[in-house]
Design an enzyme around this catalytic site. Structure first.
Site, PDB file in Angstrom:
ATOM      1  N   CYS A  80       0.831  -1.206   0.000  1.00 46.05           N
ATOM      2  CA  CYS A  80       0.000   0.000   0.000  1.00 46.05           C
ATOM      3  C   CYS A  80       0.869   1.262   0.000  1.00 46.05           C
ATOM      4  O   CYS A  80       1.488   1.586  -1.000  1.00 46.05           O
ATOM      5  CB  CYS A  80      -0.977  -0.041   1.174  1.00 46.05           C
ATOM      6  SG  CYS A  80      -2.378   1.076   0.987  1.00 46.05           S
ATOM      7  N   HIS A 162      -3.696  -5.140   0.748  1.00 48.67           N
ATOM      8  CA  HIS A 162      -3.166  -5.698   1.998  1.00 48.67           C
ATOM      9  C   HIS A 162      -3.235  -7.227   1.974  1.00 48.67           C
ATOM     10  O   HIS A 162      -4.263  -7.820   2.318  1.00 48.67           O
ATOM     11  CB  HIS A 162      -3.945  -5.147   3.193  1.00 48.67           C
ATOM     12  CG  HIS A 162      -3.710  -3.699   3.439  1.00 48.67           C
ATOM     13  ND1 HIS A 162      -2.625  -3.226   4.143  1.00 48.67           N
ATOM     14  CD2 HIS A 162      -4.405  -2.604   3.043  1.00 48.67           C
ATOM     15  CE1 HIS A 162      -2.667  -1.906   4.187  1.00 48.67           C
ATOM     16  NE2 HIS A 162      -3.734  -1.499   3.523  1.00 48.67           N
ATOM     17  N   GLU A 164      -1.948  -9.166   4.021  1.00 50.90           N
ATOM     18  CA  GLU A 164      -1.888  -9.685   5.382  1.00 50.90           C
ATOM     19  C   GLU A 164      -3.253  -9.860   6.032  1.00 50.90           C
ATOM     20  O   GLU A 164      -3.373 -10.562   7.044  1.00 50.90           O
ATOM     21  CB  GLU A 164      -1.005  -8.788   6.254  1.00 50.90           C
ATOM     22  CG  GLU A 164      -1.577  -7.405   6.550  1.00 50.90           C
ATOM     23  CD  GLU A 164      -1.269  -6.361   5.486  1.00 50.90           C
ATOM     24  OE1 GLU A 164      -1.348  -5.160   5.808  1.00 50.90           O
ATOM     25  OE2 GLU A 164      -0.959  -6.745   4.342  1.00 50.90           O
ATOM     26  N   SER A 217       0.684 -14.770  37.650  1.00 46.92           N
ATOM     27  CA  SER A 217      -0.675 -14.231  37.688  1.00 46.92           C
ATOM     28  C   SER A 217      -1.730 -15.322  37.648  1.00 46.92           C
ATOM     29  O   SER A 217      -2.905 -15.052  37.878  1.00 46.92           O
ATOM     30  CB  SER A 217      -0.896 -13.306  36.489  1.00 46.92           C
ATOM     31  OG  SER A 217      -0.884 -14.047  35.280  1.00 46.92           O
ATOM     32  N   GLY A 218      -1.314 -16.553  37.326  1.00 47.62           N
ATOM     33  CA  GLY A 218      -2.274 -17.623  37.122  1.00 47.62           C
ATOM     34  C   GLY A 218      -2.578 -17.842  35.657  1.00 47.62           C
ATOM     35  O   GLY A 218      -3.210 -18.825  35.292  1.00 47.62           O
ATOM     36  N   GLY A 219      -2.126 -16.921  34.807  1.00 46.45           N
ATOM     37  CA  GLY A 219      -2.394 -17.014  33.383  1.00 46.45           C
ATOM     38  C   GLY A 219      -1.329 -17.785  32.630  1.00 46.45           C
ATOM     39  O   GLY A 219      -0.302 -18.183  33.182  1.00 46.45           O
ATOM     40  N   VAL A 220      -1.570 -17.964  31.341  1.00 44.06           N
ATOM     41  CA  VAL A 220      -0.677 -18.743  30.486  1.00 44.06           C
ATOM     42  C   VAL A 220       0.699 -18.095  30.367  1.00 44.06           C
ATOM     43  O   VAL A 220       1.732 -18.761  30.474  1.00 44.06           O
ATOM     44  CB  VAL A 220      -1.292 -18.905  29.075  1.00 44.06           C
ATOM     45  CG1 VAL A 220      -0.324 -19.639  28.151  1.00 44.06           C
ATOM     46  CG2 VAL A 220      -2.617 -19.631  29.147  1.00 44.06           C
ATOM     47  N   ASP A 221       0.724 -16.786  30.155  1.00 48.09           N
ATOM     48  CA  ASP A 221       1.975 -16.101  29.832  1.00 48.09           C
ATOM     49  C   ASP A 221       3.005 -16.203  30.952  1.00 48.09           C
ATOM     50  O   ASP A 221       4.151 -16.597  30.728  1.00 48.09           O
ATOM     51  CB  ASP A 221       1.696 -14.631  29.498  1.00 48.09           C
ATOM     52  CG  ASP A 221       0.609 -14.475  28.449  1.00 48.09           C
ATOM     53  OD1 ASP A 221       0.481 -15.377  27.606  1.00 48.09           O
ATOM     54  OD2 ASP A 221      -0.123 -13.470  28.493  1.00 48.09           O
ATOM     55  N   SER A 222       2.608 -15.836  32.172  1.00 48.16           N
ATOM     56  CA  SER A 222       3.567 -15.878  33.273  1.00 48.16           C
ATOM     57  C   SER A 222       3.942 -17.314  33.624  1.00 48.16           C
ATOM     58  O   SER A 222       5.074 -17.585  34.033  1.00 48.16           O
ATOM     59  CB  SER A 222       3.006 -15.152  34.505  1.00 48.16           C
ATOM     60  OG  SER A 222       1.811 -15.759  34.961  1.00 48.16           O
ATOM     61  N   THR A 223       3.018 -18.252  33.447  1.00 50.27           N
ATOM     62  CA  THR A 223       3.318 -19.660  33.711  1.00 50.27           C
ATOM     63  C   THR A 223       4.372 -20.182  32.744  1.00 50.27           C
ATOM     64  O   THR A 223       5.318 -20.880  33.139  1.00 50.27           O
ATOM     65  CB  THR A 223       2.038 -20.512  33.602  1.00 50.27           C
ATOM     66  OG1 THR A 223       1.068 -20.030  34.536  1.00 50.27           O
ATOM     67  CG2 THR A 223       2.335 -21.975  33.882  1.00 50.27           C
TER      68      THR A 223
END
Length: 506
Positions: A80, A162, A164, A217-223
Site C-alpha cells: 500500500c 493488503h 496480510e 498471575s495464574g495465566g498462560v503467559d507468566s506460567t
C-alpha cells in the site's frame, strides 16, 4: 535470529504482516520506519517489508525512507503506502486517485505469481495510486478501477492492497512468494526452535549466578515464562511469587497455587489482598487503577523474597500485542492504553526487567508451553489480565463489587465449560457496570447492578470478534445469574468487535 524486518509506516495492519509470516515459519520483527539502516544491515534480513500507512507520499511531514539503501541490503516488498513510497523515490509517479479504493476489490494479474490466481479478491485502503512505475519496473496486476495493483522490479515486489488481512484471498500465498520465491528464506520459526533460542537468551541475559523473581498471575503467559526460566536456569535460581491480590476469580488462588507446585515451580504464595484493595480505594480511572496495581505488585515482590539471595531480575509475561498496544508510533498508531506489564511499572525499579516472550504472540506462547511440557488445561486457560478483576469492575473497586463479580463470573464460565463452549472461545468474562437499574424479583422492587457478558474469538488478541451465542444460551445464563447472584438484576451481552473496542472494557 535472522528473519524479516518490517518497517512500520503507521498502518493498523502492520502487526498482521508479522503474524502471517510467523504462521508460515518465517521469523519477523517490526520496527519504526526510522529504524537506522546500519541496524538493519547488522540483522542481515532475508527481506524488508514496507508497511502501509495513512499518509500521502507528497504530504509535508509524511514518513519517508531512503529505499535505495534498503534495496542494497535485501529484497524489498512494499504494501500500500510502501508501494507508493517505492514508486515515488525510485522515479515513478504517484497521484491522487479520482475515486478512493477502499474495502473489498478485485485485481487481475497479467504476470502469474506462484499460488495466486489470475483474478484475486483483495482488501484495499488507499487514496493515492501509482500512475507510472519506476524505470525497470513492470506493472503485473491491475484493479477493476484500472489502477496498478502490483509491480515488480529487480529485488522488489510491491502491491497496492493488503495481503496480510483475512479479507484478501491467497494473501498468505503472496507473502510466501516474497519470502521463499524472492528471498529464499527457510521456514524455520517453530516451537522447538523458539524454545532453544529463548533458553539461550535467558541464560545470556541473566548470567551464570544471578537469580530471578517471577510474578505469577495464574495465566498462560507468566506460567510459560516461569517454566522456561526454570528450564534455562534451574529451579533454585528462579523464585516465583503468586500473589493473592484480592482481584482473582472465585477459588482461583488455591487452585492455581496447587497446580504450580504440581509442575515443579519454586513458588511462594503471598496474601496481599488488603494492601491492593486499600491502595485502590477511591480510584476509579482505569489508567490510575492499572498503574496503582503495578506499583503495589513491585512493593509486594520487594517484601516477598529473601534479600540475601542474589536476585537481580524481575521476569514478566509481556507479549508482543502488549508492547504494540502500549507504544505510540510516529507513523500513525496511537497509545490505546498502558499495559500493566509496560506502562504500569514504576520508573525506579530495584530489579532489572527480563521479558522472555516479549516478541511472541499468544498462540506462539501456547506452542512454546506445550514444547516445555505444560499440561493442556494450563495452556488453554482464557487470558486473564494482570490487574485482574479490578479492570472488570468499572469505577471504584470494593469488596462488595468484587464478590458480586466473582460469583457471576463463576456461573458464566461454569456454564461455558458444561456446554462444551469454553475451548471454542478465546476469552470470556463478566464486567460489573457502574450503574444500577430498577428490577422486580420475588414481587419486590430491586435497584441493583447491571452485569455485562463478554466472549470473543481471536487468534492472537490483535483483533477479535464477539462470539455468536444462541439466544437460548444467553437467556438461560442471564436467568441463572440474576437468580443466583445477589446484587445483579440485569444482564447484557457485549457485541463489540476489536476494533473498534478493546477486548477488556478498561
Amino acid at each position: 535470529m535472522r528473519g524479516f524486518v518490517i518497517l512500520d509506516f503507521g498502518s493498523q495492519f502492520t502487526q498482521l504482516i508479522a503474524r502471517r509470516l510467523r504462521e508460515m515459519g518465517f521469523y519477523s520483527e517490526i520496527h519504526s520506519f526510522e529504524y537506522p539502516t546500519e541496524e538493519i544491515r547488522k540483522k542481515n534480513p532475508y527481506g524488508i517489508i514496507l508497511s502501509g500507512g495513512p499518509n500521502s507520499v507528497y504530504e509535508a511531514g509524511s514518513p519517508q525512507r531512503n529505499v535505495a539503501e534498503l534495496r542494497n541490503i535485501s529484497p524489498v516488498m512494499g504494501v500500500c503506502y510502501g508501494m507508493q513510497l517505492l514508486t515515488h523515490q525510485l522515479g515513478g509517479k504517484v497521484t491522487r486517485a479520482e475515486h478512493r479504493e477502499y474495502g473489498l476489490n478485485y485485481v487481475t494479474w497479467s504476470s502469474p505469481v506462484q499460488g495466486v490466481p489470475e483474478r484475486q479478491k483483495v482488501w484495499m485502503s488507499h487514496g493515492d495510486v501509482v500512475e507510472k512505475a519506476p524505470e525497470g519496473f513492470k506493472i503485473i496486476a491491475n484493479s477493476d478501477g484500472h489502477h496498478p495493483a502490483a509491480m515488480q522490479g529487480p529485488g522488489v515486489l510491491a502491491v497496492q492492497f493488503h495481503p496480510e488481512v483475512a479479507h484478501t484471498d491467497h494473501g498468505m500465498d503472496l507473502l510466501k512468494y516474497f519470502a521463499q520465491g524472492m528471498c529464499k528464506a527457510p521456514a524455520d520459526w517453530d516451537a522447538p526452535h523458539i524454545k532453544d533460542i529463548l533458553i539461550k537468551e535467558a541464560q545470556d541475559k541473566v548470567g551464570p549466578t544471578d537469580h530471578v523473581l517471577v510474578g505469577l498471575s495464574g495465566g498462560v503467559d507468566s506460567t510459560v515464562v516461569a517454566t522456561l526460566l526454570t528450564k534455562a536456569l534451574g529451579a533454585e535460581r528462579v523464585h516465583c511469587v503468586f500473589v493473592d491480590n484480592g482481584l482473582l476469580r472465585k477459588n482461583e488462588y488455591e487452585a492455581v497455587l496447587e497446580s504450580y507446585h504440581r509442575i515443579g515451580l519454586n513458588v511462594r504464595g503471598v496474601d496481599a489482598s488488603e494492601e491492593f484493595l486499600s491502595a485502590l480505594q477511591g480510584k476509579s480511572d482505569p489508567e490510575d487503577k492499572r498503574k496503582t496495581i503495578g506499583r503495589v505488585f513491585i512493593e509486594v515482590f520487594d517484601k516477598s523474597y529473601d534479600h540475601k539471595l542474589p536476585i537481580k531480575w524481575l521476569a514478566q509475561g509481556t507479549l508482543y500485542p502488549d508492547v504494540i498496544e502500549s507504544v505510540s508510533s510516529v507513523g500513525g498508531s496511537v497509545t490505546i492504553k498502558s499495559h500493566h506489564n509496560v506502562g504500569g511499572l514504576p520508573e525506579k525499579m530495584k530489579l532489572g526487567l527480563v521479558e522472555p516472550v516479549r516478541e511472541l504472540f499468544k498462540d506462539e506462547v501456547r506452542a512454546l508451553g506445550a514444547q516445555l511440557g505444560l499440561p493442556k488445561e494450563m495452556l488453554w486457560r482464557h487470558p486473564f489480565p494482570g490487574p485482574g478483576l479490578a479492570i472488570r469492575v468499572l469505577g471504584e473497586v470494593t469488596k462488595e463489587k468484587l464478590q458480586i463479580l466473582k460469583e457471576a463470573d463463576d456461573v458464566y464460565i461454569s456454564e461455558l465449560r458444561r456446554r462444551g463452549l469454553y475451548e471454542k472461545i478465546w476469552q470470556a468474562f463478566c464486567v460489573l457496570l457502574p450503574v444500577k437499574t430498577v428490577g422486580v424479583q420475588g414481587d419486590s422492587r430491586t435497584y441493583d447492578h447491571v452485569l455485562a457478558l463478554r466472549a470473543v474469538t481471536s487468534s492472537d488478541g490483535m483483533t477479535a470478534d464477539w462470539y455468536p451465542f444462541e439466544f437460548q444460551f444467553l437467556r438461560e445464563v442471564s436467568n441463572l445469574i440474576t437468580n443466583k447472584v445477589k446484587g445483579v438484576n440485569r444482564v447484557v451481552y457485549d457485541v463489540t468487535s476489536k476494533p473498534p473496542g478493546t477486548i477488556e472494557w478498561e
